[in-house]
Design a protein around this motif. Structure first.
Motif, mmCIF file in Angstrom:
data_model
loop_
_atom_site.group_PDB
_atom_site.id
_atom_site.type_symbol
_atom_site.label_atom_id
_atom_site.label_comp_id
_atom_site.label_asym_id
_atom_site.label_seq_id
_atom_site.Cartn_x
_atom_site.Cartn_y
_atom_site.Cartn_z
ATOM 1 N N MET A 4 33.804 21.408 -107.119
ATOM 2 C CA MET A 4 34.992 21.044 -107.897
ATOM 3 C C MET A 4 36.291 21.223 -107.109
ATOM 4 S SD MET A 4 33.784 22.541 -111.640
ATOM 5 C CE MET A 4 35.170 21.804 -112.514
ATOM 6 N N PHE A 5 36.216 20.995 -105.816
ATOM 7 C CA PHE A 5 37.415 21.050 -104.979
ATOM 8 C C PHE A 5 38.125 19.698 -104.912
ATOM 9 C CE2 PHE A 5 35.798 24.875 -102.517
ATOM 10 C CZ PHE A 5 36.869 25.684 -102.857
ATOM 11 N N ARG A 6 37.341 18.599 -105.082
ATOM 12 C CA ARG A 6 37.880 17.273 -104.769
ATOM 13 C C ARG A 6 37.858 16.320 -105.954
ATOM 14 N NH1 ARG A 6 33.678 16.053 -101.783
ATOM 15 N NH2 ARG A 6 34.457 14.014 -101.149
ATOM 16 N N GLY A 7 37.890 16.867 -107.159
ATOM 17 C CA GLY A 7 38.036 16.042 -108.348
ATOM 18 C C GLY A 7 36.980 14.973 -108.495
ATOM 19 N N THR A 49 18.199 19.327 -109.244
ATOM 20 C CA THR A 49 19.098 20.186 -110.010
ATOM 21 C C THR A 49 20.504 19.945 -109.486
ATOM 22 O OG1 THR A 49 17.394 21.888 -110.316
ATOM 23 C CG2 THR A 49 19.690 22.554 -110.636
ATOM 24 N N VAL A 50 21.374 19.425 -110.347
ATOM 25 C CA VAL A 50 22.762 19.138 -109.975
ATOM 26 C C VAL A 50 23.659 19.923 -110.923
ATOM 27 C CG1 VAL A 50 24.536 17.365 -109.723
ATOM 28 C CG2 VAL A 50 22.146 16.838 -109.125
ATOM 29 N N GLU A 51 24.433 20.839 -110.376
ATOM 30 C CA GLU A 51 25.292 21.690 -111.203
ATOM 31 C C GLU A 51 26.714 21.700 -110.654
ATOM 32 O OE1 GLU A 51 23.716 25.586 -111.771
ATOM 33 O OE2 GLU A 51 21.826 24.862 -112.641
ATOM 34 N N SER A 52 27.644 22.131 -111.498
ATOM 35 C CA SER A 52 29.047 22.244 -111.107
ATOM 36 C C SER A 52 29.521 23.670 -111.340
ATOM 37 C CB SER A 52 29.923 21.284 -111.928
ATOM 38 O OG SER A 52 29.544 19.943 -111.709
ATOM 39 N N VAL A 53 30.308 24.185 -110.405
ATOM 40 C CA VAL A 53 30.914 25.508 -110.540
ATOM 41 C C VAL A 53 32.380 25.388 -110.143
ATOM 42 C CG1 VAL A 53 30.961 27.889 -109.700
ATOM 43 C CG2 VAL A 53 28.764 26.754 -110.075
ATOM 44 N N ASP A 54 33.248 25.981 -110.930
ATOM 45 C CA ASP A 54 34.685 25.931 -110.643
ATOM 46 C C ASP A 54 35.005 26.923 -109.521
ATOM 47 O OD1 ASP A 54 37.415 25.776 -110.604
ATOM 48 O OD2 ASP A 54 37.695 26.112 -112.751
ATOM 49 N N VAL A 55 34.732 26.506 -108.299
ATOM 50 C CA VAL A 55 34.960 27.387 -107.141
ATOM 51 C C VAL A 55 36.446 27.693 -106.945
ATOM 52 C CG1 VAL A 55 34.612 27.694 -104.653
ATOM 53 C CG2 VAL A 55 32.829 26.624 -106.047
ATOM 54 N N PRO A 56 37.390 26.751 -107.176
ATOM 55 C CA PRO A 56 38.806 27.117 -107.046
ATOM 56 C C PRO A 56 39.209 28.298 -107.917
ATOM 57 C CG PRO A 56 38.590 24.739 -107.074
ATOM 58 C CD PRO A 56 37.224 25.289 -107.389
ATOM 59 N N SER A 57 38.692 28.338 -109.155
ATOM 60 C CA SER A 57 39.008 29.481 -110.028
ATOM 61 C C SER A 57 38.353 30.754 -109.510
ATOM 62 C CB SER A 57 38.537 29.195 -111.458
ATOM 63 O OG SER A 57 39.254 28.122 -112.019
ATOM 64 N N TYR A 58 37.108 30.635 -109.049
ATOM 65 C CA TYR A 58 36.398 31.781 -108.475
ATOM 66 C C TYR A 58 37.158 32.311 -107.260
ATOM 67 C CZ TYR A 58 32.632 34.343 -106.076
ATOM 68 O OH TYR A 58 31.880 35.302 -105.430
ATOM 69 N N ARG A 59 37.643 31.390 -106.419
ATOM 70 C CA ARG A 59 38.386 31.782 -105.219
ATOM 71 C C ARG A 59 39.655 32.536 -105.600
ATOM 72 N NH1 ARG A 59 42.814 30.761 -103.149
ATOM 73 N NH2 ARG A 59 43.277 29.207 -104.755
ATOM 74 N N ALA A 60 40.368 32.036 -106.600
ATOM 75 C CA ALA A 60 41.615 32.676 -107.017
ATOM 76 C C ALA A 60 41.359 34.068 -107.591
ATOM 77 C CB ALA A 60 42.326 31.796 -108.052
ATOM 78 N N ARG A 61 40.306 34.202 -108.411
ATOM 79 C CA ARG A 61 39.990 35.507 -109.000
ATOM 80 C C ARG A 61 39.620 36.528 -107.946
ATOM 81 N NH1 ARG A 61 36.838 32.425 -112.483
ATOM 82 N NH2 ARG A 61 34.926 33.292 -111.529
ATOM 83 N N ARG A 62 38.861 36.086 -106.942
ATOM 84 C CA ARG A 62 38.365 37.005 -105.921
ATOM 85 C C ARG A 62 39.295 37.112 -104.711
ATOM 86 N NH1 ARG A 62 32.814 37.818 -106.347
ATOM 87 N NH2 ARG A 62 33.169 39.310 -104.653
ATOM 88 N N ARG A 63 40.340 36.293 -104.691
ATOM 89 C CA ARG A 63 41.302 36.278 -103.585
ATOM 90 C C ARG A 63 40.610 36.026 -102.245
ATOM 91 N NH1 ARG A 63 45.454 41.292 -105.129
ATOM 92 N NH2 ARG A 63 46.034 40.480 -107.199
ATOM 93 N N LEU A 64 39.824 34.953 -102.231
ATOM 94 C CA LEU A 64 39.063 34.578 -101.053
ATOM 95 C C LEU A 64 39.591 33.268 -100.495
ATOM 96 C CD1 LEU A 64 35.494 35.207 -102.538
ATOM 97 C CD2 LEU A 64 36.761 36.742 -101.013
ATOM 98 N N SER A 65 39.212 32.959 -99.269
ATOM 99 C CA SER A 65 39.516 31.647 -98.709
ATOM 100 C C SER A 65 38.611 30.609 -99.359
ATOM 101 C CB SER A 65 39.305 31.641 -97.193
ATOM 102 O OG SER A 65 37.916 31.765 -96.887
ATOM 103 N N ASN A 66 38.972 29.348 -99.238
ATOM 104 C CA ASN A 66 38.132 28.287 -99.795
ATOM 105 C C ASN A 66 36.718 28.343 -99.231
ATOM 106 O OD1 ASN A 66 40.233 27.318 -101.325
ATOM 107 N ND2 ASN A 66 40.693 25.585 -99.991
ATOM 108 N N GLN A 67 36.626 28.528 -97.891
ATOM 109 C CA GLN A 67 35.312 28.506 -97.245
ATOM 110 C C GLN A 67 34.440 29.661 -97.697
ATOM 111 O OE1 GLN A 67 38.340 28.348 -95.710
ATOM 112 N NE2 GLN A 67 38.196 27.235 -93.761
ATOM 113 N N VAL A 68 35.006 30.873 -97.759
ATOM 114 C CA VAL A 68 34.227 32.047 -98.146
ATOM 115 C C VAL A 68 33.794 31.943 -99.603
ATOM 116 C CG1 VAL A 68 34.302 34.552 -98.507
ATOM 117 C CG2 VAL A 68 35.262 33.559 -96.418
ATOM 118 N N ALA A 69 34.703 31.514 -100.463
ATOM 119 C CA ALA A 69 34.362 31.380 -101.878
ATOM 120 C C ALA A 69 33.257 30.343 -102.075
ATOM 121 C CB ALA A 69 35.604 30.972 -102.672
#
Length: 325
Positions: free
Chosen positions: A59-62, A84-104
């Protein structure tokens, strides 16, 4: 040698699969993972394996991410494979955990792979890292000042579950294969932007080194990785024995090592023994960099009783009378 045979031989050489294995194939929709899926689909009967396709929408690229997911689902359906095709809101996860995009993205992606593998009964997860990825990883680690453990690069098999059948295949070979097999794939245009360090290595540094210094740079780095993997494995074997030989006490939150035994060890082995002690206490939380490792090493050879070194993961190394704890 054609690509199919090359990949089959590499799988056999590293004992990536056994007959009867179900393999979860991680497919992003890009050329590498699309080729990986196609190759494994053609080899599955000879290898005696079954396949399950997995795709995670970060969910980084809409809309583009949604199109990637649809493409992978349609590809799996065309091959008659479960997916199995799933979606996870990684941008929100990254913001909560204060991680870089790549690490998150990496944390979420690998958690998804393990959960999906467990749900579908897959014993292996096939990832599409290839030879150019390996070269870029080695250069990235070299620029960070990594030792042998970093220069061994990406492992062909990791933790007994993750396998990388394309690790000795060049990007150009994959592109040619996709063209010859008329394989459609998706392109992530963010990979073409020199924003992240890895992208700059891929787009700028590797071409420069190939043009000005060594046109066979990637094969040379692949040889370096193999040498470092073998030597790292041997040093880890020595360190495991040395750790047990120096161990005085081990329980939750405490490891005590004999100073006399530590002093006898070569520095290369001693450093690995101390790293093992730190991992046992911290659970591997954080990253033990060179400076922290050297601070602990200094306690062995020159510290006074009571001297301390603060390490990541809320770990403190203390020199006591006759021991490092």
């Amino acid at each position: 040698m054609d690509l199919l045979r090359k990949v089959s031989d590499y799988i056999s050489r590293h004992r990536m699969v056994e007959r009867g294995d179900k393999v979860l194939v991680a497919v992003s929709g890009g050329p590498d993972s699309t080729a990986l899926l196609h190759i494994l689909y053609r080899l599955k009967d000879d290898l005696g394996i079954s396949l399950h396709v997995a795709h995670l929408n970060h969910m980084f690229r809409g809309k583009e991410s949604e199109k990637d997911a649809s493409f992978v689902a349609e590809t799996a359906q065309r091959y008659g494979l479960p997916a199995t095709v799933e979606s996870v809101d990684v941008p929100s996860y990254r913001a909560r955990r204060r991680l870089s995009n790549q690490v998150a993205a990496r944390e979420v992606r690998y958690r998804f792979f393990l959960e999906c593998a467990g749900q579908v009964g897959a014993s292996k997860v096939a990832l599409a890292h290839q030879a150019d990825d390996q070269a870029e990883t080695i250069l990235f680690n070299f620029l960070r000042g990594s030792g042998i453990s970093g220069l061994k690069g990406i492992l062909p098999v990791r933790d007994g579950i993750y396998i990388r059948p394309l690790l000795n295949v060049r990007r150009s070979e994959i592109e040619s294969y996709c063209s010859e097999m008329d394989l459609a794939f998706r392109q992530d245009l963010s990979n073409l932007k020199p924003v992240y360090t890895r992208n700059r290595i891929r787009l700028n540094l590797v071409p420069l080194l190939e043009e000005e210094y060594n046109p066979r740079l990637v094969p040379a780095l692949l040889r370096l990785a193999e040498i470092c993997r073998e030597e790292d494995s041997y040093l880890e074997h020595l360190a495991a024995k040395a750790f047990q030989g120096a161990l005085l006490e081990s329980n939750t939150g405490l490891v005590s090592l004999s100073l006399d035994r530590l002093v006898e060890l070569p520095p290369a082995v001693r450093r690995r023994v101390l790293r093992r002690a730190w991992q046992a206490v911290s659970g591997g939380a954080g990253h033990l960099d060179f400076q922290h490792a050297e601070a602990a090493l200094d306690l062995v050879t020159s510290g006074d009783t009571g001297a301390q070194a603060v390490m990541p993961g809320n770990v403190v190394a203390v020199r006591t009378y006759g021991a490092l704890e």
